[in-house]
Enzyme design. Structure first.
Site, PDB file in Angstrom:
ATOM      1  N   LYS A  54       0.880  -1.270  -0.050  1.00 18.30           N
ATOM      2  CA  LYS A  54      -0.046   0.087   0.075  1.00 18.30           C
ATOM      3  C   LYS A  54       0.971   1.259   0.093  1.00 18.30           C
ATOM      4  CE  LYS A  54      -3.847  -2.406   2.182  1.00 18.30           C
ATOM      5  NZ  LYS A  54      -4.738  -2.925   3.462  1.00 18.30           N
ATOM      6  N   GLN A  98      -4.833  -1.244   9.536  1.00 19.69           N
ATOM      7  CA  GLN A  98      -4.661  -2.629   8.874  1.00 19.69           C
ATOM      8  C   GLN A  98      -5.410  -3.618   9.906  1.00 19.69           C
ATOM      9  OE1 GLN A  98      -3.730  -3.485   5.854  1.00 19.69           O
ATOM     10  NE2 GLN A  98      -3.944  -5.478   6.076  1.00 19.69           N
ATOM     11  N   ASP A 121     -11.374   2.846   3.814  1.00 20.06           N
ATOM     12  CA  ASP A 121     -11.468   1.486   3.813  1.00 20.06           C
ATOM     13  C   ASP A 121     -13.021   1.398   3.641  1.00 20.06           C
ATOM     14  OD1 ASP A 121      -9.676  -0.696   3.926  1.00 20.06           O
ATOM     15  OD2 ASP A 121      -9.385  -0.051   5.954  1.00 20.06           O
TER      16      ASP A 121
HETATM   17  N1  GUN Z   1      -6.973  -6.655   6.092  1.00 18.64           N
HETATM   18  C1  GUN Z   1      -7.188  -7.454   5.076  1.00 18.64           C
HETATM   19  N2  GUN Z   1      -7.833  -6.744   4.133  1.00 18.64           N
HETATM   20  C2  GUN Z   1      -7.869  -5.553   4.517  1.00 18.64           C
HETATM   21  C3  GUN Z   1      -8.552  -4.386   4.026  1.00 18.64           C
HETATM   22  O1  GUN Z   1      -9.076  -4.220   3.025  1.00 18.64           O
HETATM   23  N3  GUN Z   1      -8.498  -3.052   4.948  1.00 18.64           N
HETATM   24  C4  GUN Z   1      -7.856  -3.389   5.849  1.00 18.64           C
HETATM   25  N4  GUN Z   1      -7.911  -2.057   6.811  1.00 18.64           N
HETATM   26  N5  GUN Z   1      -7.311  -4.486   6.644  1.00 18.64           N
HETATM   27  C5  GUN Z   1      -7.456  -5.570   5.729  1.00 18.64           C
END
Ligand code: GUN
Length: 289
Positions: A54, A98, A121
């Site tokens: 990311k 996350q 998100d």
């Molecule tokens: N962990 C796995 N997928 C995601 C996601 O799309 N967003 C976040 N914040 N954590 C994750």
């Protein structure tokens, strides 16, 4: 019949390109780059890989990447204090905490603290509510990526029978809302559904998000249907989706695993950050994203 394989990797690369161009325009207009803050608590190996990807994608899109890595024993109060600080920071347009968080932290208590207008998100209940009621908001990345692939394949989804397999807050529920918004007839099937195969057999669009390797069998798929496989299951045989690859003999179009939905998630995260930056700066939403 052999399905057209939907190239999510190529579509995601194109989206990232468009986001990068729009980010450059934003920077020239606003006098600052769009900023994405990513928070990682603990040392989960998979999460660390995602967070690194990311951060790289953010920088490659011409945006500011702000990373916070906190130890696994960080208290919930300390994490919430960091979220509050990021909410108050004008250089931060998007906040992503996350998941999963360590067990001693209540995920919902943290997610609800994120400013909904920075919630890239789309997990905040305010954004879930905006999606359900047709208001502008931030939409979860993976289901939005699925819709972009579907709309690339079909000029209109109106009137199509769509079956979503799975009812998670992250994929299944927002996916159903997005398909409804596109005027599909939407059925959500889940672990208590009596005749999953019977529902899938009617579907023009199948979105599988259950996390069970090859759960959707080839003989469940209606000939010509578009099949979107959200599953990423690590097995002894390697990475496997939620759909039996043999379904590609029946479907009209299908996403592969890997290289289908997976690459879309980060590309849409970049898009969401850019959209959040425009809204916060009072600029009109960028076009074509
Ligand atoms: N962990 C796995 N997928 C995601 C996601 O799309 N967003 C976040 N914040 N954590 C994750």
């Amino acid at each position: 019949m052999t399905a057209t394989m939907i190239d999510g990797k190529a579509f995601a690369a194109g989206l990232r390109e468009r986001v990068g161009a729009a980010a450059a325009t934003f920077t020239a207009r606003a006098g600052r780059r769009p900023g994405l803050a990513v928070v990682l608590v603990g040392e989960d190996a998979a999460s660390a890989v995602y967070v690194r990807s990311k951060g790289k994608a953010t920088v490659a899109s011409g945006m500011e990447s702000i990373e916070h890595r906190l130890p696994a024993d960080t208290t919930q109060d300390a994490l919430i204090a960091l979220v509050d600080a990021l909410n108050a920071d004008d250089a931060v347009d998007g906040i992503l905490v996350q998941l999963p968080l360590p067990r001693h932290i209540d995920e919902q208590a943290v997610l609800i603290r994120i400013d909904p207008d920075k919630d890239v998100d789309g997990f905040h209940p305010v954004n879930a509510g905006r999606l359900a009621t047709g208001m502008d908001g931030l939409v979860p990345c993976t289901p939005l990526g699925c819709i972009l692939l579907l709309k690339d394949r079909h000029a209109s989804l109106s009137g199509m029978e769509a079956v979503v397999i799975g009812r998670s807050n992250i994929v299944g529920k927002p996916m159903a809302q997005l398909l409804l918004k596109e005027s599909c007839t939407v059925t959500t099937v889940h672990s208590r559904t009596r005749d999953v195969a019977g529902h899938v057999r009617r579907a023009d669009i199948v979105v599988a998000a259950v996390g069970i390797p090859a759960f959707v069998r080839a003989d469940w798929v209606k000939p010509g249907a578009t099949v979107i496989d959200v599953g990423i299951n690590r097995t002894d045989a390697g990475l496997v989706g939620d759909v039996d690859p043999a379904a590609a003999e029946v479907a009209g179009a299908m996403t592969p695993v890997p290289g289908g939905v997976g690459p879309m998630t980060i590309a849409v995260l970049m898009r969401n950050t850019l959209v959040a930056a425009h809204r916060r700066a009072g600029l009109p939403a960028p076009e074509g994203l």
